[in-house]
Design an enzyme around this catalytic site. Structure first.
Site, PDB file in Angstrom:
ATOM      1  N   GLU A  47      47.654  31.348 -15.654  1.00 24.92           N
ATOM      2  CA  GLU A  47      47.326  31.098 -14.252  1.00 24.92           C
ATOM      3  C   GLU A  47      45.910  32.044 -13.843  1.00 24.92           C
ATOM      4  OE1 GLU A  47      49.852  33.052 -11.327  1.00 24.92           O
ATOM      5  OE2 GLU A  47      49.379  31.293  -9.895  1.00 24.92           O
ATOM      6  N   ASN A 110      44.866  26.137  -6.575  1.00 28.47           N
ATOM      7  CA  ASN A 110      45.317  27.117  -7.793  1.00 28.47           C
ATOM      8  C   ASN A 110      45.685  25.882  -8.776  1.00 28.47           C
ATOM      9  OD1 ASN A 110      46.631  28.685  -9.637  1.00 28.47           O
ATOM     10  ND2 ASN A 110      47.644  30.046  -8.212  1.00 28.47           N
ATOM     11  N   LYS A 127      48.716  23.458  -8.232  1.00 33.15           N
ATOM     12  CA  LYS A 127      49.901  24.234  -7.907  1.00 33.15           C
ATOM     13  C   LYS A 127      50.605  23.790  -6.557  1.00 33.15           C
ATOM     14  CE  LYS A 127      51.550  29.082  -7.789  1.00 33.15           C
ATOM     15  NZ  LYS A 127      51.138  30.623  -8.013  1.00 33.15           N
ATOM     16  N   GLU A 146      48.410  34.218  -1.606  1.00 33.48           N
ATOM     17  CA  GLU A 146      48.379  32.966  -2.130  1.00 33.48           C
ATOM     18  C   GLU A 146      48.292  32.047  -0.924  1.00 33.48           C
ATOM     19  OE1 GLU A 146      49.206  31.358  -5.761  1.00 33.48           O
ATOM     20  OE2 GLU A 146      50.524  33.070  -6.202  1.00 33.48           O
ATOM     21  N   CYS A 172      53.010  29.144 -12.197  1.00 30.94           N
ATOM     22  CA  CYS A 172      53.667  30.437 -12.000  1.00 30.94           C
ATOM     23  C   CYS A 172      54.911  30.193 -11.014  1.00 30.94           C
ATOM     24  CB  CYS A 172      52.728  31.245 -11.333  1.00 30.94           C
ATOM     25  SG  CYS A 172      53.381  32.967 -11.092  1.00 30.94           S
ATOM     26  N   ASN A 197      51.140  34.848 -13.166  1.00 29.81           N
ATOM     27  CA  ASN A 197      50.842  36.197 -12.763  1.00 29.81           C
ATOM     28  C   ASN A 197      52.007  36.603 -12.018  1.00 29.81           C
ATOM     29  OD1 ASN A 197      47.647  36.996 -12.904  1.00 29.81           O
ATOM     30  ND2 ASN A 197      47.860  34.834 -13.074  1.00 29.81           N
TER      31      ASN A 197
HETATM   32  N1  CDV Z   1      51.514  33.971  -9.194  1.00 30.79           N
HETATM   33  C1  CDV Z   1      52.822  33.644  -8.607  1.00 30.79           C
HETATM   34  O1  CDV Z   1      53.224  32.415  -8.046  1.00 30.79           O
HETATM   35  N2  CDV Z   1      53.548  34.428  -8.468  1.00 30.79           N
HETATM   36  C2  CDV Z   1      54.928  34.547  -7.869  1.00 30.79           C
HETATM   37  C3  CDV Z   1      55.219  35.657  -7.156  1.00 30.79           C
HETATM   38  C4  CDV Z   1      56.506  35.162  -6.001  1.00 30.79           C
HETATM   39  C5  CDV Z   1      55.534  36.822  -7.783  1.00 30.79           C
HETATM   40  C6  CDV Z   1      56.008  34.478  -8.820  1.00 30.79           C
HETATM   41  O2  CDV Z   1      56.821  33.368  -8.721  1.00 30.79           O
HETATM   42  O3  CDV Z   1      55.827  34.893 -10.077  1.00 30.79           O
END
Ligand code: CDV
Length: 312
Positions: A47, A110, A127, A146, A172, A197
């Site tokens: 990501e 995203n 996303k 975000e 993610c 991430n």
């Molecule tokens: N980049 C993300 O979406 N991170 C989220 C946050 C909540 C840590 C995750 O679900 O990993």
């Protein structure tokens, strides 16, 4: 008959705030070449692979725009696309997308793009589950804004014929939600590509921190198993601008087992040859949706409940 595909999880270590995009693309090309040298036909990058994870800061519109791509490929990323085509390798890449629609309205997504071995774009996934917060929350040691930067993707979860099978994508936080996998599972998905991430410190509830790696495996392994699909999960890990993020990139089989895994927190490639026909063992037995799922039954129960007066 086997439908073998060699896939690579191309994990990245940190990207510094002032790291030039050209240097990041150099790293992506190096990972691509290594994966190709090990026989990969599809390389999955994380990501927001082109930049530092900028939602850890609360930036105004002018400052944030330097992190967004208005075209893909653009002048800096074309090199990656050209090299992938030359090598005959496909890839998926996460990036921040500034998209202007046909009505002239600009959207920030995203996004993850999927590119075939001949260089054609298969699809873009935006996303759906945008985590974190909208405003600047100064009590946090770092932000996860975000929801300040991105709107949810309007198209939901699709699947596409590519790489000899039915391929889907998620990004993610999407990986934590059962409907992500199930919506694609109902469309017959065989391979799901996920970049992430994930900071190891979760400010709203730090008792979850020690479980970050466990939860990461839990959601992707169970999503794979319950839908009879392979899943490739790829991190941007390590300590980036003082914030440590989970690495642990892996390729999961429809059995829920890990078939390949990165062992460092930096730039690293994990490769596996997967047989997309292996999905049939699960799709045609325990998780034969047509035979065993009970949507009609759930509907009848829901209707009956709705007809009952509320309990005292
Ligand atoms: N980049 C993300 O979406 N991170 C989220 C946050 C909540 C840590 C995750 O679900 O990993």
């Amino acid at each position: 008959m086997a439908r073998n595909l060699t896939v690579a999880a191309a994990q990245m270590g940190p990207v510094a705030k002032d790291e030039p995009k050209a240097a990041v693309v150099d790293r992506l090309v190096a990972l691509l070449r290594e994966a190709a040298g090990r026989g990969s036909e599809l390389v999955v990058f994380p990501e927001l692979a082109l930049t530092t994870f900028f939602p850890r800061w609360f930036l105004d519109d002018d400052e944030m725009l330097r992190y967004f791509e208005t075209e893909m490929p653009g002048p800096e990323t074309k090199r990656l696309f050209d090299e992938a085509k030359r090598l005959g390798v496909g890839f998926s890449l996460g990036f921040a997308e500034l998209h202007t629609d046909d009505d002239g309205v600009t959207h920030r997504y995203n996004t993850q793009v999927l590119v075939e071995r001949d260089g054609t774009e298969v699809a873009r996934f935006r996303k759906v589950h945008i985590p974190g917060h909208e405003g600047n929350e100064e009590w946090r040691p770092f932000q996860h804004a975000e929801r300040h930067y991105f709107e949810p993707g309007p198209d939901g979860f699709g699947v596409w014929w590519a790489f000899g099978g039915l391929v889907g994508m998620a990004i993610c936080n999407d990986r934590r939600w059962p409907e992500t996998y199930r919506v694609m599972g109902l469309q017959g998905v065989e391979l799901i590509l996920i970049g992430y991430n994930t900071p190891l410190f979760y400010a709203p509830d730090p008792q979850q921190d020690a479980l970050a790696g466990f939860h990461n495996d839990l959601v992707m392994a169970s999503g794979a198993y319950q839908n009879g699909t392979f899943v490739v999960g790829v991190a941007k890990g390590g300590i980036e601008e003082g914030v440590e993020s989970l690495a642990q990139s892996a390729i999961y089989a429809p059995s829920g087992q890990v078939v390949a895994r990165c062992v460092t927190t930096g730039d690293e490639v994990a490769v596996a040859t997967i047989d997309l026909d292996f999905t049939r063992f699960y799709k045609e037995t325990l998780f034969d949706f047509d035979r065993y799922r009970m949507p009609e039954h759930y509907r009848l129960i829901t209707e009956r409940r709705g007809a009952e007066p509320p309990a005292e």
